[in-house]
Scaffold this active site. Structure first.
Site, short mmCIF file in Angstrom:
data_model
loop_
_atom_site.label_atom_id
_atom_site.label_comp_id
_atom_site.label_asym_id
_atom_site.label_seq_id
_atom_site.Cartn_x
_atom_site.Cartn_y
_atom_site.Cartn_z
N HIS A 141 0.79 -1.38 0.06
CA HIS A 141 -0.05 0.14 0.01
C HIS A 141 0.84 1.41 0.01
O HIS A 141 0.50 2.22 -0.96
CB HIS A 141 -0.85 -0.06 1.42
CG HIS A 141 -1.61 1.22 1.38
ND1 HIS A 141 -2.72 1.70 0.87
CD2 HIS A 141 -1.54 2.29 2.35
CE1 HIS A 141 -3.17 2.66 1.05
NE2 HIS A 141 -2.44 3.13 2.05
N GLU A 207 -10.41 1.82 4.12
CA GLU A 207 -9.14 1.18 4.28
C GLU A 207 -8.99 0.07 5.00
O GLU A 207 -9.64 -0.24 6.16
CB GLU A 207 -7.95 2.19 5.25
CG GLU A 207 -7.79 3.48 4.29
CD GLU A 207 -6.49 4.27 4.95
OE1 GLU A 207 -6.15 3.88 6.29
OE2 GLU A 207 -5.99 5.15 4.41
N TYR A 252 -1.94 16.90 4.42
CA TYR A 252 -0.85 16.23 5.09
C TYR A 252 0.63 16.64 5.63
O TYR A 252 1.21 15.79 6.22
CB TYR A 252 -1.06 14.65 4.45
CG TYR A 252 -0.02 14.61 3.39
CD1 TYR A 252 1.06 13.89 3.63
CD2 TYR A 252 -0.56 15.23 2.12
CE1 TYR A 252 2.07 13.96 2.46
CE2 TYR A 252 0.43 14.91 1.14
CZ TYR A 252 1.69 14.37 1.16
OH TYR A 252 2.51 14.34 -0.05
N LYS A 261 -8.70 11.91 8.70
CA LYS A 261 -8.70 10.88 9.41
C LYS A 261 -9.61 10.72 10.63
O LYS A 261 -10.06 9.79 11.33
CB LYS A 261 -7.45 10.49 9.59
CG LYS A 261 -6.61 10.11 8.44
CD LYS A 261 -6.81 8.46 7.85
CE LYS A 261 -5.75 8.02 6.95
NZ LYS A 261 -6.00 6.58 6.61
#
Length: 433
Positions: A141, A207, A252, A261
């Site tokens: 990932h 996710e 981010y 998130k």
């Protein structure tokens, strides 16, 4: 600490709870722990999943002995934190005691009043989560995501030396089955220097993760050696750490995930214990040739020999149109938990090495676990190559990212020759505007 198989893993063992025998998730060899409210109401309390039923630990405490009875009493409240804090020996005593009760026909009449149909019960997050840390252990990932933003250098230099993680938001962890509200936030402007737009995320993603529950805690300034790390792990659940990719792309840097998130993380209701997973331990996959060995504080031969888990994970989508038409959910991807570049023990050790205290009920996310093979992508951003290649569902609908009304369902199970398959249940939620 070595977690070994024992009589509770006997593949020939059967329960007088008929639905447990051959159950794809909760045979008597599993006995996961959770918190539920019975159909009659009352306060939430600890329970054990057995087939299609839930066994009320509060009601059977008097039928257990010694440490098992103590464990059942500790689990009789609205959270399992006190039981998790007692560590593996107490949890093992409870497992042994409950297994004996459920496999001895003479106990049927006395235990039946303590059994409730799971479908009639309300389930709850099994422990109060004081702290939540999400790691980034899925190397495939990480490579896929890195390739979208840094094609020439997908992995940063520290990735193969240090388990990467960030401190998440425990207050927004919710149980499977609770709706997810689409988050709003600033998004990256189309042109450099332009004002960022604000509004609902248009690139909402799932996710595929696993959650690692901390059991016995430690004090501030007390690192956990790698050889002792598993004494502090209570068990594992399924985790979906939803991500707003457009918000994430803007915010981010330089400090990592924030609003992208913290709006919602979904956890499955059952903690599958380390003892239940004993038959499914496996070697940590060898690192590719040329990769550095873990630093000494992260390396333990026993952990490398059986510190990984042979757990298979599957993720499905069900759109509003599919549900209206009576179509089954469509499988998006599948992959193994062995896609982790670091073991669960390494995550615990690294988390504590600087002196961070760990507490019962703390939750560690593995990060998205992509298999590295086609069909094993753990997120839509990978499946669609950043939204450039929409996927087509069997009914002709297409998706780049999740739309309102879409339901994501993650299931997981452990299976091998000579052992009874056990499952972790499911982790599901519907996206709402």
């Amino acid at each position: 600490m070595t977690i070994e198989t024992d009589f509770t893993h006997d593949p020939d063992a059967k329960s007088w709870v008929e639905s447990a025998n051959g159950h794809p998730h909760f045979p008597v060899q599993n006995l996961p722990l959770g918190v539920f409210t019975p159909p009659s109401g009352g306060e939430p309390r600890g329970g054990v999943a057995i087939g299609d039923m839930i066994l009320d630990l509060r009601d059977i405490a008097d039928l257990l002995e010694l440490e098992a009875a103590t464990a059942a009493q500790l689990a009789s409240g609205a959270t399992l934190n006190e039981l998790l804090e007692r560590g593996p020996e107490t949890m093992r005593a409870l497992r042994h005691g409950v297994f004996k009760l459920l496999t001895d026909d003479s106990n049927e009449s006395s235990l039946k009043p303590a059994l409730h149909k799971a479908e009639d019960c309300d389930l709850h997050v099994p422990a109060t989560v004081g702290d939540y840390t999400d790691f980034y252990t899925g190397i495939h990932h990480a490579e896929n995501i890195g390739s979208l933003f840094r094609p020439d250098n997908p992995l940063l230099p520290n990735y193969k030396y240090v388990p990467i993680g960030y401190h998440g938001r425990s207050s927004s962890i919710r149980l499977s089955g609770r709706d997810v509200k689409r988050p709003s936030g600033q998004k990256k402007p189309a042109e450099e220097g332009a004002q960022p737009p604000f509004g609902p995320s248009e690139r909402l993603d799932y996710e595929l993760e696993m959650g690692i529950w901390i059991g016995k805690g430690t004090g501030l300034g007390q690192p956990i050696p790698i050889g002792e790390a598993e004494e502090h792990i209570a068990g594992i659940s399924i985790l979906n750490d939803w991500s707003a990719r457009d918000i994430q792309a803007w915010e981010y840097q330089p400090l990592g995930p924030f609003l992208a998130k913290n709006f919602h993380s979904t956890i499955s209701p059952w903690i599958v214990t380390m003892d239940a997973l004993a038959p499914f331990r496996t070697a940590q996959p060898p690192r590719p040739e040329g990769d550095p060995a873990p630093l000494d504080y992260l390396f333990d031969e026993g952990d490398q020999a059986d510190g990984a888990f042979a757990i298979q994970m599957d993720v499905y989508i069900s759109t509003p149109q599919m549900r209206e038409d009576g179509d089954e959910p469509h499988q998006l991807s599948t992959g193994p938990m062995t896609a982790m570049y670091w073991t669960a023990a390494q995550l615990v050790t690294h988390h504590s090495v600087g002196g961070c205290n760990m507490r019962a009920g703390d939750l560690l996310g593995t990060g998205t676990l992509t298999s590295g093979e086609e069909g094993g992508e753990g997120s839509l951003i990978e499946l669609t190559e950043g939204g450039k290649k929409p996927i087509t569902l069997p009914n002709g609908e297409t998706r780049k990212f999740l739309e309102d009304g879409d339901e994501v369902i993650i299931t997981a199970y452990a299976q091998k020759d000579g052992a009874v398959r056990i499952g972790l249940g499911e982790c599901r939620a519907i996206i709402k505007s």
